[in-house]
Design a protein around this motif. Structure first.
Motif, PDB file in Angstrom:
ATOM      1  N   VAL A 230       0.882  -1.168   0.000  1.00 17.27           N
ATOM      2  CA  VAL A 230       0.000   0.000   0.000  1.00 17.27           C
ATOM      3  C   VAL A 230       0.913   1.209   0.000  1.00 17.27           C
ATOM      4  CG1 VAL A 230      -1.665   1.315   1.343  1.00 17.27           C
ATOM      5  CG2 VAL A 230      -1.887  -1.153   1.175  1.00 17.27           C
TER       6      VAL A 230
ATOM      7  N   ASN B 220     -11.135  -0.053   7.608  1.00 14.43           N
ATOM      8  CA  ASN B 220     -10.116  -1.072   7.328  1.00 14.43           C
ATOM      9  C   ASN B 220     -10.312  -2.199   8.317  1.00 14.43           C
ATOM     10  OD1 ASN B 220      -8.619   0.342   5.295  1.00 14.43           O
ATOM     11  ND2 ASN B 220      -7.946   1.710   6.923  1.00 14.43           N
TER      12      ASN B 220
ATOM     13  N   TYR C  33      -6.086  -9.471   5.952  1.00 15.35           N
ATOM     14  CA  TYR C  33      -5.947  -8.027   5.912  1.00 15.35           C
ATOM     15  C   TYR C  33      -6.878  -7.547   4.814  1.00 15.35           C
ATOM     16  CZ  TYR C  33      -3.577  -3.585   4.702  1.00 15.35           C
ATOM     17  OH  TYR C  33      -3.276  -2.285   4.420  1.00 15.35           O
TER      18      TYR C  33
ATOM     19  N   ASP D  19      -8.497  -4.018   3.258  1.00 14.85           N
ATOM     20  CA  ASP D  19      -8.511  -2.570   3.420  1.00 14.85           C
ATOM     21  C   ASP D  19      -9.827  -1.977   2.917  1.00 14.85           C
ATOM     22  OD1 ASP D  19      -6.358  -1.054   0.865  1.00 14.85           O
ATOM     23  OD2 ASP D  19      -8.329  -1.974   0.721  1.00 14.85           O
ATOM     24  N   TYR D  20      -9.987  -0.683   3.067  1.00 15.92           N
ATOM     25  CA  TYR D  20     -11.304  -0.056   2.853  1.00 15.92           C
ATOM     26  C   TYR D  20     -11.778  -0.157   1.405  1.00 15.92           C
ATOM     27  CZ  TYR D  20      -8.939   4.008   0.820  1.00 15.92           C
ATOM     28  OH  TYR D  20      -8.189   4.836   0.032  1.00 15.92           O
TER      29      TYR D  20
ATOM     30  N   HIS E  92      -3.097  -2.160  10.857  1.00 18.77           N
ATOM     31  CA  HIS E  92      -3.727  -1.043  10.143  1.00 18.77           C
ATOM     32  C   HIS E  92      -3.452   0.236  10.896  1.00 18.77           C
ATOM     33  CE1 HIS E  92      -6.047  -2.679   6.889  1.00 18.77           C
ATOM     34  NE2 HIS E  92      -6.653  -3.557   7.652  1.00 18.77           N
TER      35      HIS E  92
END
Lengths: 160, 197
Positions: free
Chosen positions: A30, B101, B118, B120-121, B133
């Motif tokens: 990310v 998240n 994991y 994420d948004y 996070h």
């Protein structure tokens, strides 16, 4: 930072003598943070048909799942494995449906034709324009760098 | 400014989260629980927008319970993770995206394997041995990289967790007073002692 660079990836597909090769990096990141180093970007669509998804990971999952759904229905109706050229049209259609709100993920296809066994590779842009390759296809944030390497080292009829 | 962290072992997954409930510069609550049991072997830790988090987590919990009522068996960890992923992937392109998240800790009772996801948004998902996070992740991941092994015991995992918390206390601008810690294993979800920083 552009949305294509949010997760980042490197994908290359090459044609050889009666074979194809498809390689991806395995980093899931990310921006500058790396989440995992064993991330799978390649999805098997058939016994000799693989798709590697570049770009945003969420769209990579969504596109590959929707593609597999359409592929499964095709194979149930037709009762035969899909040929690469038809699969290219399928991918192109799926991506163009989102012409004005596209998926930020592009597939790279590598496979062998189910009847003739001929090697087949293809790449797309995010709205479904297909490029059927006779030598190699590269994609991802490292696409240009890989293109340079391929241009230098690729030659026809490389064995596996 | 939330922080959540998960560590997976041979037969357990530990999830920890800060307990701050803040809006802008005001700290409303310092003992707010942000983890939710989705079913007997699924634990969800959420970070991000507080309101979105509550709506999202409760919606997912109710639907996962509904699956169990309809089918007579628990939703498996992989199915639940993909369900949650799709929910967030649909949300990101909707009119009001959820800014949540998620770390999903699961124990798959059929394959007898712990799992940590994991998510994420935007709906990017990965199966990970450990993850975090929030801004706290930037401080914690290096520490866990150094000390983690798949065969570590729960006490060892907790001590690594405490090392991360000590680092946050020292170097992170946000003051987290305490952390909620829960563990998922074959017996279900268990509450561990809060870690007071």
């Amino acid at each position: 930072m552009s949305i294509d660079e949010y997760n980042g990836c490197a994908i290359v597909a090459m044609v050889g003598k009666d074979c194809v090769a498809l390689a991806t990096d395995t980093r899931f990141g990310v921006q500058r943070s790396t989440i995992t180093t064993d991330f799978q970007r390649v999805f098997q669509m058939g016994p000799r048909l693989f798709v590697a998804m570049s770009g945003l990971v969420t769209d990579a999952y969504t596109v590959s799942a929707r593609l597999k759904y359409r592929l499964n229905l095709y194979e149930l109706r037709e009762n035969r494995p899909v040929s690469p050229s038809v699969f290219v049209s399928m991918v192109s259609n799926l991506l163009y449906e989102r012409r004005f709100g596209p998926y930020f993920s592009t597939p790279v296809i590598a496979g062998l034709d189910p009847t003739s066994g001929k090697p087949f590779i293809a790449g797309f842009d995010c709205i479904g324009d297909p490029s059927i390759g006779s030598d190699f296809i590269t994609d991802g944030t490292a696409g240009e760098q890989l293109m340079g390497m391929c241009e230098t080292f690729w030659r026809p009829d490389l064995n596996k | 400014m939330d922080f959540s962290i998960g560590i997976k072992g041979q037969d357990y997954v530990i999830l920890a989260e800060d307990m701050n409930a803040a809006h802008s510069i005001i700290l409303n609550q310092q003992d707010h629980t942000k983890m939710l049991d989705l079913n007997d072997h699924l634990l969800l830790a959420r970070t991000g927008e507080l309101g979105d988090g509550v709506q999202c987590a409760e919606y997912l919990q109710k639907n996962i319970q509904l699956y169990q009522l309809r089918n007579g068996y628990e939703m498996r960890s992989n199915a639940a993770a993909n369900y949650i992923r799709k929910y967030l992937a649909d949300s990101i392109r909707s009119q009001e995206p959820m800014n949540v998240n998620i770390l999903l800790a699961a124990y798959d009772t059929i394959s007898k394997e712990p799992q940590l996801y994991y998510i994420d948004y935007m709906g990017s998902m990965a199966t990970v041995p450990f993850a975090a996070h929030g801004h706290g992740a930037l401080f914690s991941l290096g520490i866990i990289d150094r000390y983690y092994s798949r065969s570590m015991s729960r006490d060892e995992a907790l001590s690594v967790l405490k090392k991360c918390i000590v680092e946050l206390k020292k170097r992170f601008i946000v003051n987290y007073t305490s952390f909620n810690v829960q563990v998922v294993d074959s017996q279900g979800i268990h509450q561990l002692d809060r870690i007071v920083a």
